[in-house]
Write a protein that holds these residues in place. Structure first.
Motif, PDB file in Angstrom:
ATOM      1  N   LYS A 120      22.031   0.956  11.766  1.00  0.00           N
ATOM      2  CA  LYS A 120      21.390   0.114  12.781  1.00  0.00           C
ATOM      3  C   LYS A 120      19.918  -0.083  12.436  1.00  0.00           C
ATOM      4  N   GLY A 139      16.277  -1.576  13.846  1.00  0.00           N
ATOM      5  CA  GLY A 139      15.542  -2.021  15.032  1.00  0.00           C
ATOM      6  C   GLY A 139      14.617  -3.182  14.742  1.00  0.00           C
ATOM      7  N   GLY A 140      13.936  -3.629  15.788  1.00  0.00           N
ATOM      8  CA  GLY A 140      13.112  -4.841  15.729  1.00  0.00           C
ATOM      9  C   GLY A 140      12.074  -4.878  14.623  1.00  0.00           C
ATOM     10  N   THR A 141      11.336  -3.775  14.419  1.00  0.00           N
ATOM     11  CA  THR A 141      10.303  -3.814  13.379  1.00  0.00           C
ATOM     12  C   THR A 141      10.921  -3.848  11.993  1.00  0.00           C
ATOM     13  N   TYR A 195      18.029   3.259  11.734  1.00  0.00           N
ATOM     14  CA  TYR A 195      16.800   3.035  10.965  1.00  0.00           C
ATOM     15  C   TYR A 195      15.740   2.422  11.881  1.00  0.00           C
ATOM     16  N   THR A 196      14.531   3.024  11.852  1.00  0.00           N
ATOM     17  CA  THR A 196      13.488   2.527  12.736  1.00  0.00           C
ATOM     18  C   THR A 196      12.128   2.586  12.053  1.00  0.00           C
ATOM     19  N   ASP A 197      11.053   2.485  12.854  1.00  0.00           N
ATOM     20  CA  ASP A 197       9.714   2.429  12.263  1.00  0.00           C
ATOM     21  C   ASP A 197       9.032   3.791  12.204  1.00  0.00           C
ATOM     22  N   VAL A 198       9.736   4.847  12.600  1.00  0.00           N
ATOM     23  CA  VAL A 198       9.238   6.208  12.385  1.00  0.00           C
ATOM     24  C   VAL A 198      10.340   6.939  11.604  1.00  0.00           C
ATOM     25  N   VAL A 248      12.884  11.883  14.788  1.00  0.00           N
ATOM     26  CA  VAL A 248      12.515  12.229  16.155  1.00  0.00           C
ATOM     27  C   VAL A 248      11.426  13.297  16.062  1.00  0.00           C
ATOM     28  N   TYR A 249      10.351  13.090  16.779  1.00  0.00           N
ATOM     29  CA  TYR A 249       9.213  14.011  16.757  1.00  0.00           C
ATOM     30  C   TYR A 249       9.136  14.782  18.069  1.00  0.00           C
ATOM     31  N   PRO A 303       4.788  10.072  17.968  1.00  0.00           N
ATOM     32  CA  PRO A 303       3.787  10.248  16.910  1.00  0.00           C
ATOM     33  C   PRO A 303       2.709   9.167  16.926  1.00  0.00           C
ATOM     34  N   ARG A 304       2.953   8.080  17.643  1.00  0.00           N
ATOM     35  CA  ARG A 304       1.929   7.027  17.713  1.00  0.00           C
ATOM     36  C   ARG A 304       0.805   7.409  18.670  1.00  0.00           C
ATOM     37  N   ALA A 353      11.390   8.768  25.845  1.00  0.00           N
ATOM     38  CA  ALA A 353      11.215   8.719  24.386  1.00  0.00           C
ATOM     39  C   ALA A 353      12.105   7.606  23.849  1.00  0.00           C
ATOM     40  N   LYS A 354      11.541   6.429  23.698  1.00  0.00           N
ATOM     41  CA  LYS A 354      12.406   5.265  23.472  1.00  0.00           C
ATOM     42  C   LYS A 354      12.955   5.175  22.051  1.00  0.00           C
ATOM     43  N   VAL A 355      12.752   6.220  21.250  1.00  0.00           N
ATOM     44  CA  VAL A 355      13.277   6.195  19.893  1.00  0.00           C
ATOM     45  C   VAL A 355      14.797   6.012  19.892  1.00  0.00           C
TER      46      VAL A 355
HETATM   47  P1  ADP Z   1      13.389   0.121  17.178  1.00  0.00           P
HETATM   48  O1  ADP Z   1      12.790  -1.219  17.328  1.00  0.00           O
HETATM   49  O2  ADP Z   1      13.631   0.502  15.760  1.00  0.00           O
HETATM   50  O3  ADP Z   1      14.572   0.351  18.056  1.00  0.00           O
HETATM   51  P2  ADP Z   1      11.725   1.537  19.062  1.00  0.00           P
HETATM   52  O4  ADP Z   1      10.362   0.983  19.224  1.00  0.00           O
HETATM   53  O5  ADP Z   1      12.734   1.226  20.102  1.00  0.00           O
HETATM   54  O6  ADP Z   1      12.243   1.145  17.620  1.00  0.00           O
HETATM   55  O7  ADP Z   1      11.655   3.124  18.918  1.00  0.00           O
HETATM   56  C1  ADP Z   1      10.817   3.709  17.943  1.00  0.00           C
HETATM   57  C2  ADP Z   1       9.512   4.144  18.595  1.00  0.00           C
HETATM   58  O8  ADP Z   1       9.765   5.219  19.483  1.00  0.00           O
HETATM   59  C3  ADP Z   1       8.480   4.710  17.640  1.00  0.00           C
HETATM   60  O9  ADP Z   1       7.703   3.688  17.070  1.00  0.00           O
HETATM   61  C4  ADP Z   1       7.669   5.650  18.528  1.00  0.00           C
HETATM   62  O10 ADP Z   1       6.446   5.069  18.928  1.00  0.00           O
HETATM   63  C5  ADP Z   1       8.538   5.816  19.762  1.00  0.00           C
HETATM   64  N1  ADP Z   1       8.749   7.213  20.144  1.00  0.00           N
HETATM   65  C6  ADP Z   1       8.581   7.723  21.385  1.00  0.00           C
HETATM   66  N2  ADP Z   1       8.830   9.020  21.412  1.00  0.00           N
HETATM   67  C7  ADP Z   1       9.196   9.383  20.164  1.00  0.00           C
HETATM   68  C8  ADP Z   1       9.586  10.620  19.561  1.00  0.00           C
HETATM   69  N3  ADP Z   1       9.662  11.752  20.270  1.00  0.00           N
HETATM   70  N4  ADP Z   1       9.875  10.624  18.241  1.00  0.00           N
HETATM   71  C9  ADP Z   1       9.817   9.488  17.513  1.00  0.00           C
HETATM   72  N5  ADP Z   1       9.448   8.290  18.035  1.00  0.00           N
HETATM   73  C10 ADP Z   1       9.134   8.229  19.331  1.00  0.00           C
END
Ligand code: ADP
Ligand code: ASP
Ligand code: MG
Length: 406
Positions: free
Chosen positions: A7, A9-11, A172-175, A178-179, A183-184, A208-210
């Motif tokens: 999968k 995500g948007g970025t 697959y995402t922009d981080v 899971v932290y 981390p931003r 935590a929208k990850v």
């Molecule tokens: P995508 O567009 O790939 O679905 P999202 O923006 O929905 O990405 O989710 C990724 C974002 O989640 C990261 O850029 C980060 O800012 C945020 N985020 C919030 N909490 C956490 C966490 N605990 N670990 C990692 N990312 C987190």
């Protein structure tokens, strides 16, 4: 040979170059002999724009038409990725939610996936075709497009992995995983190699929208092996798994925040049996999710103040419902405040250790941050504070619980 769902995500699909990068990653998996289904989100920013247009057209709009509008972002990226894959010499086709179909319930804007018809897709995947599936969307019982709530492509991916009995679901995402917290916001956040379904579920559900909360619920139910990893770098991500796969357990595994909160206070509600049901019943009927609730002790035995939180997006609807029922509810005044944030500390260690809540209250107090509402569960403590303190609170708590990266 494995069957995998990837999968993005948007970025990760934000422009043509990035979609080409995604296509190359998919190609690598295909070349290692795997059957691959890819789920994509809309290009980053697109869904926000589509939502904004609906709100500009009418703040209280028809949810079915909202779905018709906001689902379009994903259609664009499926087609573009299929073309990119074809350009690399692979066989690929795009699938909209209604074409499989991905069946959902009828709650437009927040629909749940009920089942996915996969027979044709599996047959084509068996012949080497990559399936490129639109995330975030499905087909409702009314035969109209239904969307799954913001961040819903994660759920599309996990549901598809469950339906396909896939060996892995890679998000697959922009981080790169899971932290311990976003981390931003907290640069000292630490990446977790593994996290339990339960902790991930709590982290997601408090902001935590990850990963979208429902995707974790679904992964837990169907035991889907979910991995969160970077679409830009080649390094191991975070595996979401069962508790017994994790050797070293921490007291506190993460801290999350949600700015998507609004506080509502009903002043001088009559304090009689049934009044809570009379307030929250109509809100539930209007599909407004209520989260934290506090009711003050009534001093005179007749009336009390009741404070609760709802999602920001639901605030207008909640206010309207409550105003419409003011006659029966008999409250004196309705006060609302969207400038609040919910900060939550999560950890399975809370089951067996005292003092974790106390540390949270002390840490916030020493930063001069006032707590407006508190709620707890077995492995979570949440507080509502003024939004402007978000970063300060996250950093202070992260340090206080010893989570800072070395
Ligand atoms: P995508 O567009 O790939 O679905 P999202 O923006 O929905 O990405 O989710 C990724 C974002 O989640 C990261 O850029 C980060 O800012 C945020 N985020 C919030 N909490 C956490 C966490 N605990 N670990 C990692 N990312 C987190
Ligand atoms: N595009 C949708 C959103 O922005 C779904 C997703 O990205 O998961 O919410
Ligand atoms: Mg997301």
């Amino acid at each position: 040979m494995a069957r995998i769902v990837m999968k993005f995500g948007g970025t990760s699909v934000a422009d043509i170059e990035r979609i080409k990068n995604v296509a190359n990653r998919v190609k690598r998996e295909v070349e290692s002999g795997n059957e691959v289904a890819v789920v994509v989100s809309a290009m980053s920013g697109v869904t926000n724009q589509l939502v904004a247009w609906c709100n500009q057209m009418a703040p209280l709009h028809d949810a079915r038409e909202y779905d018709t509008v906001v689902a379009t972002g994903e259609q664009v990226t499926t087609g573009l990725l299929a073309i990119a894959l074809q350009e690399l010499g692979l066989s690929a086709r795009s699938w909209c939610g209604w074409q499989l179909p991905i069946h959902t319930d009828g709650v437009h804007g927040k629909a749940r996936i009920m089942s996915i018809e996969t027979a044709e897709m599996i047959e084509r995947m068996g012949k080497g075709e990559v399936a490129v599936v639109a995330g975030f969307q499905g087909l409702g019982p009314d035969r109209r497009i239904a969307t799954l709530g913001r961040g819903g492509s994660d759920t599309s991916a996990v549901a598809l992995a469950a339906a396909l009995k896939a060996d892995r679901c890679d998000i697959y995402t922009d981080v790169d995983g899971v932290y311990t917290t976003d981390p931003r916001i907290v640069t000292k956040a630490r990446k977790l190699d593994k996290i339990t379904y339960e902790e991930m579920l709590e982290l997601a559900s408090v902001g935590a929208k990850v990963l979208q909360t429902r995707s974790v619920e679904m992964a837990m139910k169907h035991r889907v092996r979910v991995q969160v990893l970077s679409s830009f770098e080649d390094k191991p991500g975070t595996l979401v798994c069962d508790e017994d796969e994790i050797v070293e357990k921490e007291l506190v595994s993460g801290i999350a925040y949600s700015r998507d909160e609004a506080k509502v206070t009903l002043v001088r509600v009559s304090d009689r049996p049934g009044v809570a049901a009379a307030i929250f019943g109509p809100l539930a009927e209007a599909a407004v999710n209520v989260d934290m609730i506090v009711q003050n002790v009534s001093e005179d035995g007749k009336s009390t103040d009741l404070t609760f939180t709802v999602g920001n997006a639901d605030l207008e609807r909640a206010k309207k419902v409550l105003e419409d029922h003011q006659g029966e509810l008999g409250y004196a005044k309705l006060i609302s405040d969207p400038n609040v944030v919910k900060v939550s500390v999560i950890g399975v260690g809370m089951r067996s250790h005292a003092g974790i809540a106390q540390k949270m209250f002390q840490t916030l107090a020493s930063e001069g941050i006032n707590i407006q509402v508190i709620s707890t569960s077995e492995i979570k403590i949440s507080v509502l504070i003024e939004e402007k303190y978000t970063e300060l609170a996250l950093r202070a708590l992260h340090t206080a619980y010893g989570l800072d990266a070395a």
